[in-house]
Design an enzyme around this catalytic site. Structure first.
Site, PDB file in Angstrom:
ATOM      1  N   ASN A 170       0.804  -1.239   0.000  1.00  0.00           N
ATOM      2  CA  ASN A 170       0.000   0.000   0.000  1.00  0.00           C
ATOM      3  C   ASN A 170       0.824   1.269   0.000  1.00  0.00           C
ATOM      4  OD1 ASN A 170       0.888  -0.378   2.602  1.00  0.00           O
ATOM      5  ND2 ASN A 170      -1.033   0.263   3.554  1.00  0.00           N
ATOM      6  N   GLU A 265       6.079  -3.273  11.513  1.00  0.00           N
ATOM      7  CA  GLU A 265       4.818  -2.526  11.594  1.00  0.00           C
ATOM      8  C   GLU A 265       3.773  -3.377  10.889  1.00  0.00           C
ATOM      9  OE1 GLU A 265       3.952   0.679   8.997  1.00  0.00           O
ATOM     10  OE2 GLU A 265       1.942   0.159   9.665  1.00  0.00           O
ATOM     11  N   CYS A 299      -3.008   0.583   7.256  1.00  0.00           N
ATOM     12  CA  CYS A 299      -2.999  -0.054   8.569  1.00  0.00           C
ATOM     13  C   CYS A 299      -3.597   0.897   9.599  1.00  0.00           C
ATOM     14  CB  CYS A 299      -1.593  -0.436   8.974  1.00  0.00           C
ATOM     15  SG  CYS A 299      -0.559   0.986   9.204  1.00  0.00           S
TER      16      CYS A 299
HETATM   17  N1  NDP Z   1       0.800  -2.537   8.765  1.00  0.00           N
HETATM   18  C1  NDP Z   1       0.681  -2.119   7.550  1.00  0.00           C
HETATM   19  O1  NDP Z   1       1.003  -0.994   7.212  1.00  0.00           O
HETATM   20  C2  NDP Z   1       0.165  -3.022   6.534  1.00  0.00           C
HETATM   21  C3  NDP Z   1      -0.529  -4.139   6.884  1.00  0.00           C
HETATM   22  N2  NDP Z   1      -0.972  -4.967   5.919  1.00  0.00           N
HETATM   23  C4  NDP Z   1      -1.719  -6.141   6.296  1.00  0.00           C
HETATM   24  O2  NDP Z   1      -1.176  -7.264   5.569  1.00  0.00           O
HETATM   25  C5  NDP Z   1      -2.202  -7.861   4.819  1.00  0.00           C
HETATM   26  C6  NDP Z   1      -1.680  -8.379   3.516  1.00  0.00           C
HETATM   27  O3  NDP Z   1      -1.085  -7.301   2.820  1.00  0.00           O
HETATM   28  P1  NDP Z   1       0.256  -7.603   2.096  1.00  0.00           P
HETATM   29  O4  NDP Z   1       0.923  -6.411   1.551  1.00  0.00           O
HETATM   30  O5  NDP Z   1       0.000  -8.750   1.180  1.00  0.00           O
HETATM   31  O6  NDP Z   1       1.102  -7.994   3.334  1.00  0.00           O
HETATM   32  P2  NDP Z   1       2.157  -9.170   3.407  1.00  0.00           P
HETATM   33  O7  NDP Z   1       2.541  -9.232   4.809  1.00  0.00           O
HETATM   34  O8  NDP Z   1       1.683 -10.398   2.743  1.00  0.00           O
HETATM   35  O9  NDP Z   1       3.385  -8.602   2.524  1.00  0.00           O
HETATM   36  C7  NDP Z   1       4.162  -7.553   3.006  1.00  0.00           C
HETATM   37  C8  NDP Z   1       5.524  -7.697   2.379  1.00  0.00           C
HETATM   38  O10 NDP Z   1       6.102  -8.917   2.809  1.00  0.00           O
HETATM   39  C9  NDP Z   1       6.516  -9.681   1.679  1.00  0.00           C
HETATM   40  N3  NDP Z   1       6.452 -11.103   2.035  1.00  0.00           N
HETATM   41  C10 NDP Z   1       5.455 -11.979   1.845  1.00  0.00           C
HETATM   42  N4  NDP Z   1       5.779 -13.189   2.328  1.00  0.00           N
HETATM   43  C11 NDP Z   1       7.042 -13.082   2.836  1.00  0.00           C
HETATM   44  C12 NDP Z   1       7.962 -13.958   3.493  1.00  0.00           C
HETATM   45  N5  NDP Z   1       7.664 -15.236   3.730  1.00  0.00           N
HETATM   46  N6  NDP Z   1       9.172 -13.474   3.874  1.00  0.00           N
HETATM   47  C13 NDP Z   1       9.499 -12.185   3.640  1.00  0.00           C
HETATM   48  N7  NDP Z   1       8.674 -11.293   3.030  1.00  0.00           N
HETATM   49  C14 NDP Z   1       7.467 -11.743   2.646  1.00  0.00           C
HETATM   50  C15 NDP Z   1       5.552  -9.270   0.614  1.00  0.00           C
HETATM   51  O11 NDP Z   1       6.093  -9.584  -0.653  1.00  0.00           O
HETATM   52  P3  NDP Z   1       5.034 -10.041  -1.800  1.00  0.00           P
HETATM   53  O12 NDP Z   1       4.214  -8.863  -2.137  1.00  0.00           O
HETATM   54  O13 NDP Z   1       5.923 -10.487  -2.933  1.00  0.00           O
HETATM   55  O14 NDP Z   1       4.235 -11.168  -1.224  1.00  0.00           O
HETATM   56  C16 NDP Z   1       5.475  -7.778   0.864  1.00  0.00           C
HETATM   57  O15 NDP Z   1       6.612  -7.137   0.342  1.00  0.00           O
HETATM   58  C17 NDP Z   1      -3.208  -6.754   4.598  1.00  0.00           C
HETATM   59  O16 NDP Z   1      -4.485  -7.324   4.327  1.00  0.00           O
HETATM   60  C18 NDP Z   1      -3.149  -6.025   5.907  1.00  0.00           C
HETATM   61  O17 NDP Z   1      -3.946  -6.710   6.848  1.00  0.00           O
HETATM   62  C19 NDP Z   1      -0.697  -4.770   4.600  1.00  0.00           C
HETATM   63  C20 NDP Z   1      -0.019  -3.622   4.233  1.00  0.00           C
HETATM   64  C21 NDP Z   1       0.425  -2.654   5.162  1.00  0.00           C
HETATM   65  O1  3PG Z   2       1.014   0.912   6.497  1.00  0.00           O
HETATM   66  C1  3PG Z   2       0.169   1.792   6.387  1.00  0.00           C
HETATM   67  O2  3PG Z   2      -0.964   1.577   6.003  1.00  0.00           O
HETATM   68  C2  3PG Z   2       0.665   3.179   6.639  1.00  0.00           C
HETATM   69  O3  3PG Z   2       1.561   3.132   7.710  1.00  0.00           O
HETATM   70  C3  3PG Z   2      -0.427   4.187   6.902  1.00  0.00           C
HETATM   71  O4  3PG Z   2       0.170   5.442   6.709  1.00  0.00           O
HETATM   72  P1  3PG Z   2      -0.783   6.739   6.656  1.00  0.00           P
HETATM   73  O5  3PG Z   2      -1.504   6.767   7.976  1.00  0.00           O
HETATM   74  O6  3PG Z   2       0.144   7.896   6.467  1.00  0.00           O
HETATM   75  O7  3PG Z   2      -1.719   6.533   5.510  1.00  0.00           O
END
Ligand code: NDP
Ligand code: 3PG
Length: 497
Positions: A170, A265, A299
């Site tokens: 994202n 995070e 998030c």
């Molecule tokens: N805290 C936050 O800011 C965020 C939370 N999320 C949460 O995560 C869920 C899934 O989103 P997503 O982006 O797919 O999150 P993921 O945790 O699946 O992926 C995050 C990153 O980790 C990589 N990854 C996946 N599997 C592995 C592994 N085994 N070892 C190392 N790296 C890995 C992904 O690569 P690849 O894309 O190639 O799989 C991506 O770059 C969302 O629905 C949400 O709930 C998501 C985004 C942000």
């Molecule tokens: O991982 C996320 O979704 C971001 O940390 C959120 O960042 P924002 O609050 O600036 O949109």
């Protein structure tokens, strides 16, 4: 246009974007590529390399070598290069933003904002790094009982070595530079594994660092599905620190990684508590902005509204009226609500909606979905037995739970496995502080929606929402360790003349 102009060298003859190693753009020997599906058209839009384990080993070797000379680079020179990278990033915001639109369906305006915000983060980090890494501590022994002043202790912040950065889909640019810039200013080298959805935007961002003139091998970027190459990276013996943002994957990584510092995070279920004296218009604006920006794929999105029963009808009507004004469609048209990132994500969201429907939630709008595009949906009278009360949809669906006391709201917030952010709407600052102190979350916003920015604020998740703290200063400090040098004097020496 992606992969054109100054970016032409990052894509190969077959139109597959290269990976970055040892200061060069390369095609993987695997002969395989990973498709990036445009969430709007659900068709392959870009392809990136599926890097091999051998190529990861090479990247780690060059990162280790490059870090040694980088650690001997003066702070001001490190900062100078970061400022250059920030300028190049901003200069090329248009093609990078276009990648975000095509890879993750980020609305065009928000996409440009992400790139500009990233340039600002890199520059702020350069300045902050020069300040905080340019000073250490000086301690004398006689401040501890039983000691004369025979020892001087000098402490400094030293780099960890090779930092592995793994950002989420994202914010594939902003949450990449939020790891890259602190790592570099602190004297580390950096290996980036971008999210598959968002990888091409990340590769363009890496090229901006290349154009700025960073030393060869200091920054690398390997691409490939996390599910295939991820474990090899996170368990690699050459990695001295992991900074990860994403979902539960981070929890799994924290169990596999070695004895190294972790910055995580993860997900959130940010609660929005509405008291009886709240400014309901202000609350409604923030609930819609917080709950539906980037289709709820943040998030820090508002993930559950906990509203006092006495004002719930009025609040829901205000929120409904604003939801009705949200535009729904393509990111190219800057619509408020755009397709969620993958079909599997849309299916997950739909599962939560159907569960709520089956258990009797009130649908304030008709549920509507076309492909990955899900129309914004407010669910009222949600109860704790519904999955949506606890799970993170990461989509444009927002549950409202009516509470009869503030304690009930705090209880629901704290019963979650997540503890990222929360927010409170009230005109009584005393009540706000009491509730904020009671909420088990890393951040509480008073009278505004949760947000990570501005990027210099400390940003951390409690419980399953993370490890450690982000925000520029905390990230720099977390990517260093302390070294003490003790000067031992033959006789006590006091500097009081
Ligand atoms: N805290 C936050 O800011 C965020 C939370 N999320 C949460 O995560 C869920 C899934 O989103 P997503 O982006 O797919 O999150 P993921 O945790 O699946 O992926 C995050 C990153 O980790 C990589 N990854 C996946 N599997 C592995 C592994 N085994 N070892 C190392 N790296 C890995 C992904 O690569 P690849 O894309 O190639 O799989 C991506 O770059 C969302 O629905 C949400 O709930 C998501 C985004 C942000
Ligand atoms: O991982 C996320 O979704 C971001 O940390 C959120 O960042 P924002 O609050 O600036 O949109």
């Amino acid at each position: 246009m992606a992969g054109s102009g100054v970016f032409a060298e990052i894509v190969d003859r077959d139109g597959v974007f290269k990976y970055y190693s040892d200061g060069m753009w390369k095609t993987s020997s695997s002969g395989k590529s990973v498709p990036i599906i445009n969430p709007t058209t659900r068709k392959t839009y870009f392809k990136v390399q599926a890097c091999t384990q051998e190529e990861v080993n090479k990247v780690m070797d060059t990162a280790k070598i490059a870090q040694k000379s980088w650690a001997r680079t003066p702070l001001w020179k490190r900062a100078e290069l970061l400022h250059k990278a920030a300028a190049v990033l901003k200069e090329h915001k248009a093609p990078i933003a276009e990648c975000l639109v095509k890879e993750i369906a980020k609305p065009a305006k928000d996409a440009v904002t992400e790139v500009v915000r990233s340039g600002d983060l890199v520059s702020y980090c350069a300045e902050e790094g020069v300040r905080i890494l340019g000073e250490g501590k000086f301690l004398v022994s006689d401040s501890f009982p039983g000691n004369e002043r025979t020892k001087y202790c000098l402490t400094s912040k030293i780099p960890l070595g090779v930092v592995l950065a793994i950002p989420p889909f994202n914010y594939p640019v902003n949450l990449a530079v939020s790891k890259i810039a602190p790592a570099l200013i602190a004297g580390n080298s950096l290996v980036l594994k971008p999210p598959t959805q968002g990888a091409v935007a990340a590769l363009h961002m890496v090229h901006c660092f290349h154009l700025a003139g960073f030393p060869k091998g200091l920054i690398s970027c390997v691409t490939g599905k996390g599910s295939e190459i991820g474990d090899f990276l996170t368990m690699h013996p050459g990695v001295n620190c992991i900074s990860f943002t994403g979902g539960d994957t981070g929890i799994a990584i924290s169990k596999k990684a070695g004895m190294i510092p972790l910055q995580m995070e993860l997900g959130g279920k940010d609660a929005c508590i509405i008291l009886e004296d709240a400014d309901l218009d202000l609350a409604a604006v923030n609930i819609v902005k917080g709950g539906f920006s980037y289709s709820g794929q943040r998030c820090t999105a508002v993930k559950v509204v906990l509203v006092m029963e006495s004002v719930a009808d009025a609040l829901v009507e205000k929120v409904k009226a604003k939801v009705a004004k949200l535009t729904v469609g393509s990111p190219e048209d800057d619509c408020d609500i755009t397709p969620v990132v993958t079909e599997s994500s849309a299916n997950f969201i739909e599962g939560l909606v159907m569960d709520a429907k089956q258990k009797g939630a009130t649908f304030c709008q008709e549920y509507k979905r076309e492909g990955n595009l899900i129309w914004p949906l407010l669910l009222d009278h949600v109860r704790p037995d519904m999955r949506i009360a606890w799970e993170e949809p990461f989509g444009p669906v927002l549950p409202v739970i009516r509470i009869s006391s503030v304690e009930e709201g705090i209880h629901h917030c704290n019963a979650s496995n997540f503890g990222l952010q929360g927010c409170i709407f009230t005109r009584d600052i005393n009540k706000a502080i009491l509730i904020s102190d009671a909420m088990e979350t890393g951040t509480v916003q008073i009278n505004s929606a949760p947000a990570r920015g501005p990027d210099h604020f400390p940003f951390q998740g409690l419980k399953d929402s993370g490890i450690g703290s982000q925000g520029i200063t905390n990230s720099i400090n977390m990517m260093t360790k302390i070294k003490s040098t003790v000067i031992n004097l033959p006789t006590p020496s006091y500097t009081m003349g």
